[in-house]
Design a protein around this motif. Structure first.
Motif, mmCIF file in Angstrom:
data_model
loop_
_atom_site.group_PDB
_atom_site.id
_atom_site.type_symbol
_atom_site.label_atom_id
_atom_site.label_comp_id
_atom_site.label_asym_id
_atom_site.label_seq_id
_atom_site.Cartn_x
_atom_site.Cartn_y
_atom_site.Cartn_z
ATOM 1 N N GLY A 1 -3.181 1.512 -2.969
ATOM 2 C CA GLY A 1 -1.859 1.744 -2.397
ATOM 3 C C GLY A 1 -1.098 2.882 -3.030
ATOM 4 N N SER A 2 -1.772 3.669 -3.894
ATOM 5 C CA SER A 2 -1.058 4.767 -4.562
ATOM 6 C C SER A 2 -1.891 6.041 -4.640
ATOM 7 N N ARG A 3 -2.783 6.246 -3.661
ATOM 8 C CA ARG A 3 -3.604 7.454 -3.673
ATOM 9 C C ARG A 3 -2.756 8.709 -3.479
ATOM 10 N N PRO A 4 -2.902 9.711 -4.360
ATOM 11 C CA PRO A 4 -2.073 10.916 -4.249
ATOM 12 C C PRO A 4 -2.453 11.814 -3.082
ATOM 13 N N ASP A 5 -3.647 11.608 -2.485
ATOM 14 C CA ASP A 5 -4.090 12.482 -1.398
ATOM 15 C C ASP A 5 -3.666 11.972 -0.021
ATOM 16 N N LEU A 6 -2.951 10.854 0.031
ATOM 17 C CA LEU A 6 -2.495 10.294 1.301
ATOM 18 C C LEU A 6 -0.981 10.436 1.418
ATOM 19 N N ALA A 7 -0.516 10.744 2.618
ATOM 20 C CA ALA A 7 0.921 10.942 2.822
ATOM 21 C C ALA A 7 1.703 9.660 2.586
ATOM 22 N N ASP A 8 1.189 8.536 3.053
ATOM 23 C CA ASP A 8 1.859 7.250 2.875
ATOM 24 C C ASP A 8 0.813 6.205 2.485
ATOM 25 N N PRO A 9 0.366 6.223 1.220
ATOM 26 C CA PRO A 9 -0.752 5.368 0.818
ATOM 27 C C PRO A 9 -0.475 3.879 0.941
ATOM 28 N N ALA A 10 0.778 3.472 0.890
ATOM 29 C CA ALA A 10 1.077 2.042 0.970
ATOM 30 C C ALA A 10 0.764 1.453 2.337
ATOM 31 N N THR A 11 0.788 2.301 3.387
ATOM 32 C CA THR A 11 0.528 1.798 4.738
ATOM 33 C C THR A 11 -0.650 2.470 5.422
ATOM 34 N N ASP A 12 -1.322 3.368 4.731
ATOM 35 C CA ASP A 12 -2.468 4.038 5.323
ATOM 36 C C ASP A 12 -3.606 3.038 5.550
ATOM 37 N N PRO A 13 -4.271 3.069 6.704
ATOM 38 C CA PRO A 13 -5.376 2.130 6.968
ATOM 39 C C PRO A 13 -6.455 2.151 5.894
#
Length: 290
Positions: free
Chosen positions: A35-47
């Protein structure tokens, strides 16, 4: 002598019932940074991350095996017959997890553990603990845990094997960074590793560190997740085994730099502390996959 190698390796295996459910899996995944990946825009809700955090989509990263049932394997090794050591002298030296079939989101099983070997490294001893876990349907996973005990060598025992897995002499196929939250060790220890080395500054100083360090198994989980997400399409079912040697520490608040080299059926990995001139954290790391 605090370690009696013959007594430890000849003792009867210990069997312990363990169980877990989705909350244990979710807590473990959060403890290794889900839930905290730096490469995703919104890691908390990314599939891609919800597979680790949302119970309706949950799958289980194989490194969960190291904490299932409250992390009893490491504790069992330190309380085995013939083993009497100071916890402040203990470090996790290495880990291998082999999964025999997918780990279910909830389950009950029996863990059978024994001291497979005690090696004499001169100034230290290495205790090798083998744990096999099976449920009603058969074997689930096998863990080999290497426990490094400073000051307990020199008893004239076997030095043990020296197996190195160096990365190829070329640039890595992929490189990613994973930030370590300042509270990462405090969160991870809720999965069962209560060693005060990872939370108590006074204890950490007694153990020779300026401040509490991150659990080696937390780094192990972070790295396996990074490899899964980067080169295995996020598919935990492709993982067959992961082995690693803990070559150095990482501190909460630092950044892990993970480098990966893809080969047939396996991925070679190194992890270093970016802020400390790429000081080694995990070496001899191999993820076996299909």
């Amino acid at each position: 002598m605090p370690i009696d190698a013959v007594k430890a390796t000849s003792a009867e295996p210990r069997s312990t019932p363990i169980s877990w459910d989705h909350k244990d899996v979710q807590l473990y995944h959060l403890g290794i940074g889900a839930g905290s990946r730096p490469d995703l825009a919104d890691p908390a809700t990314d599939p891609a991350e919800l597979r680790y955090t949302l119970e309706s989509r949950l799958h289980v990263l194989p490194s969960f095996a190291t904490v299932a049932g409250g992390g009893m394997a490491l504790a069992g090794g330190l309380t085995a017959p013939g083993i009497d050591v100071d916890l402040a002298a203990v470090l996790h030296g290495g880990q291998r997890v082999e999964v025999h079939r997918p780990i279910p989101v909830r389950g009950s099983a029996v863990q059978t553990s024994r001291v497979a070997a005690v090696y004499d490294k001169g100034k230290a001893a290495v205790i090798v603990l083998r744990s096999d876990v099976a449920d009603a349907d058969g074997p689930l996973w096998t863990c080999d845990t290497q426990i490094f005990v400073r000051g307990e060598g020199g008893f004239g025992g076997d030095r043990g094997p020296s197996v190195r897995t160096d990365p190829p002499g070329r640039a890595p196929d992929r490189e990613v960074t994973r930030p370590i939250r300042p509270d990462q060790a405090l969160l991870y220890r809720l999965s069962g590793d209560w060693n005060p080395l990872h939370a108590d500054p006074e204890f950490a100083r007694r153990a020779g560190f300026d401040r509490p360090i991150l659990h080696g198994l937390c780094s192990y989980g972070i790295v396996l997740k990074a490899v899964t997400d980067t080169l295995l399409d996020g598919d935990v079912l492709r993982i067959r085994a992961c082995s690693a040697r803990f070559a150095g520490v990482v501190l909460p608040g630092e950044t892990l730099r993970v480098r990966m080299w893809a080969e047939a059926g396996r991925i070679l990995v190194t992890a270093v502390a970016a802020e400390r001139s790429d000081a080694p954290v995990l070496t001899d790391t191999v993820v076996e996959h299909v």
